[in-house]
Design a protein around this motif. Structure first.
Motif, PDB file in Angstrom:
ATOM      1  N   HIS A  55      15.040 -23.114  19.568  1.00 54.76           N
ATOM      2  CA  HIS A  55      13.974 -22.536  20.377  1.00 54.76           C
ATOM      3  C   HIS A  55      14.562 -21.719  21.514  1.00 54.76           C
ATOM      4  CE1 HIS A  55      11.231 -25.118  18.235  1.00 54.76           C
ATOM      5  NE2 HIS A  55      11.947 -26.167  18.563  1.00 54.76           N
ATOM      6  N   ARG A  56      13.831 -20.740  21.900  1.00 55.09           N
ATOM      7  CA  ARG A  56      14.244 -19.926  23.043  1.00 55.09           C
ATOM      8  C   ARG A  56      13.460 -20.358  24.278  1.00 55.09           C
ATOM      9  NH1 ARG A  56      17.346 -15.625  21.524  1.00 55.09           N
ATOM     10  NH2 ARG A  56      17.286 -15.135  19.327  1.00 55.09           N
ATOM     11  N   TRP A  57      14.071 -20.156  25.434  1.00 55.62           N
ATOM     12  CA  TRP A  57      13.467 -20.584  26.685  1.00 55.62           C
ATOM     13  C   TRP A  57      12.115 -19.918  26.911  1.00 55.62           C
ATOM     14  CZ3 TRP A  57      12.683 -24.011  30.047  1.00 55.62           C
ATOM     15  CH2 TRP A  57      12.158 -23.719  31.291  1.00 55.62           C
ATOM     16  N   LYS A  58      11.995 -18.645  26.589  1.00 56.17           N
ATOM     17  CA  LYS A  58      10.728 -17.944  26.802  1.00 56.17           C
ATOM     18  C   LYS A  58       9.610 -18.560  25.965  1.00 56.17           C
ATOM     19  CE  LYS A  58      12.618 -13.510  28.152  1.00 56.17           C
ATOM     20  NZ  LYS A  58      12.741 -12.088  27.870  1.00 56.17           N
ATOM     21  N   LYS A  61       8.575 -21.894  27.532  1.00 55.85           N
ATOM     22  CA  LYS A  61       7.802 -21.650  28.745  1.00 55.85           C
ATOM     23  C   LYS A  61       6.371 -21.228  28.400  1.00 55.85           C
ATOM     24  CE  LYS A  61       8.545 -19.372  33.156  1.00 55.85           C
ATOM     25  NZ  LYS A  61       9.412 -18.450  33.895  1.00 55.85           N
ATOM     26  N   ARG A  62       6.229 -20.348  27.415  1.00 57.40           N
ATOM     27  CA  ARG A  62       4.911 -19.881  26.989  1.00 57.40           C
ATOM     28  C   ARG A  62       4.076 -21.040  26.434  1.00 57.40           C
ATOM     29  NH1 ARG A  62       6.379 -16.098  23.347  1.00 57.40           N
ATOM     30  NH2 ARG A  62       6.144 -17.554  21.628  1.00 57.40           N
ATOM     31  N   GLU A  63       4.693 -21.894  25.622  1.00 56.63           N
ATOM     32  CA  GLU A  63       3.980 -23.035  25.048  1.00 56.63           C
ATOM     33  C   GLU A  63       3.564 -24.028  26.124  1.00 56.63           C
ATOM     34  OE1 GLU A  63       2.938 -23.464  21.905  1.00 56.63           O
ATOM     35  OE2 GLU A  63       3.716 -21.469  21.481  1.00 56.63           O
ATOM     36  N   ARG A  64       4.376 -24.197  27.116  1.00 47.88           N
ATOM     37  CA  ARG A  64       4.023 -25.100  28.213  1.00 47.88           C
ATOM     38  C   ARG A  64       2.798 -24.596  28.957  1.00 47.88           C
ATOM     39  NH1 ARG A  64       9.630 -26.830  31.230  1.00 47.88           N
ATOM     40  NH2 ARG A  64      10.324 -28.321  29.669  1.00 47.88           N
ATOM     41  N   ARG A  66       0.400 -22.667  27.782  1.00 51.75           N
ATOM     42  CA  ARG A  66      -0.778 -22.756  26.918  1.00 51.75           C
ATOM     43  C   ARG A  66      -1.357 -24.161  26.864  1.00 51.75           C
ATOM     44  NH1 ARG A  66       0.988 -19.502  21.543  1.00 51.75           N
ATOM     45  NH2 ARG A  66       1.036 -17.438  22.471  1.00 51.75           N
ATOM     46  N   SER A  67      -0.497 -25.138  26.758  1.00 50.79           N
ATOM     47  CA  SER A  67      -0.984 -26.499  26.546  1.00 50.79           C
ATOM     48  C   SER A  67      -1.036 -27.326  27.820  1.00 50.79           C
ATOM     49  CB  SER A  67      -0.097 -27.198  25.520  1.00 50.79           C
ATOM     50  OG  SER A  67       1.206 -27.344  26.038  1.00 50.79           O
ATOM     51  N   LYS A  68      -0.770 -26.712  28.940  1.00 47.73           N
ATOM     52  CA  LYS A  68      -0.739 -27.432  30.220  1.00 47.73           C
ATOM     53  C   LYS A  68       0.275 -28.570  30.166  1.00 47.73           C
ATOM     54  CE  LYS A  68      -4.177 -25.036  31.821  1.00 47.73           C
ATOM     55  NZ  LYS A  68      -3.972 -23.967  32.720  1.00 47.73           N
ATOM     56  N   TRP A  69       1.357 -28.286  29.497  1.00 47.01           N
ATOM     57  CA  TRP A  69       2.432 -29.255  29.320  1.00 47.01           C
ATOM     58  C   TRP A  69       3.311 -29.219  30.546  1.00 47.01           C
ATOM     59  CZ3 TRP A  69       7.574 -28.660  26.604  1.00 47.01           C
ATOM     60  CH2 TRP A  69       8.040 -29.877  26.148  1.00 47.01           C
ATOM     61  N   SER A  70       3.578 -30.335  31.165  1.00 49.46           N
ATOM     62  CA  SER A  70       4.366 -30.319  32.395  1.00 49.46           C
ATOM     63  C   SER A  70       5.830 -30.461  32.130  1.00 49.46           C
ATOM     64  CB  SER A  70       3.913 -31.414  33.325  1.00 49.46           C
ATOM     65  OG  SER A  70       3.985 -32.661  32.700  1.00 49.46           O
TER      66      SER A  70
END
Length: 70
Positions: A55-58, A61-64, A66-70
């Motif tokens: 996985h790439r950092w970007k 970050k984008r998935e976090r 979207r899902s309100k993932w902390s």
């Protein structure tokens, strides 16, 4: 399997103490199982760190976001 081996007394004491077994055969079997399980886990770790991260950092970050993932 029955076998005859010559082992140093200190090594046998360590195997029995670390395994918590009272019988020599049980202690040696347990110690060997632990040894090979550890070798297998170490090989998996070596394999894991030899491969690039998929996985790439970007993307993370984008998935976090979207899902309100902390």
């Amino acid at each position: 399997m029955r076998t005859t081996v010559t082992l140093p007394d200190e090594l046998v004491r360590q195997a029995m103490k670390s395994s918590g077994k009272k019988r020599l055969s049980d202690a040696l079997a347990s110690t060997l199982e632990d040894h090979f399980a550890l070798k297998k886990r170490l090989a998996l770790l070596d394999e894991l760190f030899d491969r690039p991260v998929p996985h790439r950092w970007k993307r993370i970050k984008r998935e976090r976001r979207r899902s309100k993932w902390s």
